[in-house]
Design an enzyme around this catalytic site. Structure first.
Site, PDB file in Angstrom:
ATOM      1  N   TYR A  56     -37.490  13.501 -33.537  1.00 52.63           N
ATOM      2  CA  TYR A  56     -38.450  15.173 -34.416  1.00 52.63           C
ATOM      3  C   TYR A  56     -37.663  16.223 -33.731  1.00 52.63           C
ATOM      4  CZ  TYR A  56     -41.353  10.745 -33.827  1.00 52.63           C
ATOM      5  OH  TYR A  56     -42.201   9.665 -34.272  1.00 52.63           O
ATOM      6  N   GLU A  57     -38.162  16.376 -35.222  1.00 55.89           N
ATOM      7  CA  GLU A  57     -38.179  17.868 -35.718  1.00 55.89           C
ATOM      8  C   GLU A  57     -38.283  19.210 -34.853  1.00 55.89           C
ATOM      9  OE1 GLU A  57     -38.383  21.208 -39.077  1.00 55.89           O
ATOM     10  OE2 GLU A  57     -38.941  19.291 -39.671  1.00 55.89           O
ATOM     11  N   SER A  58     -39.007  18.812 -33.788  1.00 55.69           N
ATOM     12  CA  SER A  58     -39.788  19.266 -32.632  1.00 55.69           C
ATOM     13  C   SER A  58     -38.795  19.542 -31.378  1.00 55.69           C
ATOM     14  CB  SER A  58     -40.595  18.740 -32.223  1.00 55.69           C
ATOM     15  OG  SER A  58     -41.094  17.641 -31.856  1.00 55.69           O
TER      16      SER A  58
END
Length: 259
Positions: A56-58
């Site tokens: 995920y981009e996080s």
């Protein structure tokens, strides 16, 4: 034996999620956004790609959430994850290191080469709609081995000859600017009408499959450029009862994204 369903029993979200999940067969690492990409990757994990690892981009890698995250920063992603990386490490080492098999993106507009617009509809200075922008999409496009795009709407405004704004250039456009991306760009576009595909740099998207009841002419009329058509256009198998049960009961029983 699997049992197919009739189109009337399947929502657009369910259809797109199931078809996109099948495209992930044999893929290992997926950079997935929130929404339909999340549904597709979770369903693929339960069906065609049990070893799939979601990034995920996080910065969360190898997430094992107890339920679907509502944002990329949802705390449910952290518990049980294989790793949580800083942004420089995620983009500098994981993405730019070439470790992502498939980047999963959405867009408001796409053109024949797989360039994407997620910035504005209309004029930049006075748009009719202002969109979220790039996020990490530019890096995902440039560095994933290939990119899948899920589009809820298939019409000439979304599938356009000329983007209102190019937020995320594919490798063809990047090469014209003297930039050489690692990946081949968009290879699959899954829509409510069918599947568009390309093998890589130098190829336009072409129609390779339609959903049951959809004609080639219908897809061409719904596309804003002279869409190329494969020599043999397949028919997408409708979602099976088993796939829908997993999606509805195991993946998204709270209907966070299914609608």
């Amino acid at each position: 034996m699997t049992t197919s369903t009739t189109p009337e029993t399947v929502t657009s979200s369910e259809l797109l999620s199931v078809v996109a999940s099948r495209e992930l067969a044999a893929r290992r690492t997926v950079f997935a956004g929130i929404g339909l990409p999340t549904l597709a990757t979770e369903l693929a994990h339960l069906t065609v790609a049990p070893q799939i690892e979601v990034v995920y981009e996080s910065g969360v890698c190898g997430a094992h959430p107890s339920h679907l995250p509502e944002t990329i920063a949802d705390a449910v992603l952290i518990t049980g994850a294989e790793a949580v990386l800083s942004m420089p490490t995620l983009f500098g080492s994981v993405l730019q290191g070439g470790h992502i098999d498939v980047g999963f993106l959405g867009a408001a507009q796409i053109d024949r080469w797989g360039n994407l617009n997620t910035s504005v509809i209309g004029d930049w200075e006075n748009p009719s709609v202002r969109l979220p922008g790039s996020g990490g999409a530019v890096e995902v496009m440039a560095n994933s081995r290939e990119v899948f795009v899920v589009m809820r709407r298939h019409n000439p405004r979304s599938f356009t000859e000329t983007l209102d704004f190019c937020t995320t250039p594919g490798p063809d456009r990047a090469l014209d600017e003297g930039i050489r991306p690692l990946g081949v760009g968009v290879t699959r576009v899954i829509t409510e009408l069918g599947i568009l595909s390309r093998e890589g740099v130098g190829e336009e998207l072409r129609l390779t499959a339609v959903h049951p009841g959809v004609t080639v002419e219908q897809v061409k009329e719904s596309t804003g450029w002279d869409l190329q058509v494969a020599d043999r256009v397949g028919t997408v198998e409708p979602p099976t009862a088993a796939e829908l049960r997993l999606l509805r009961e195991d993946v998204d029983p709270g209907r966070v994204y299914l609608r």
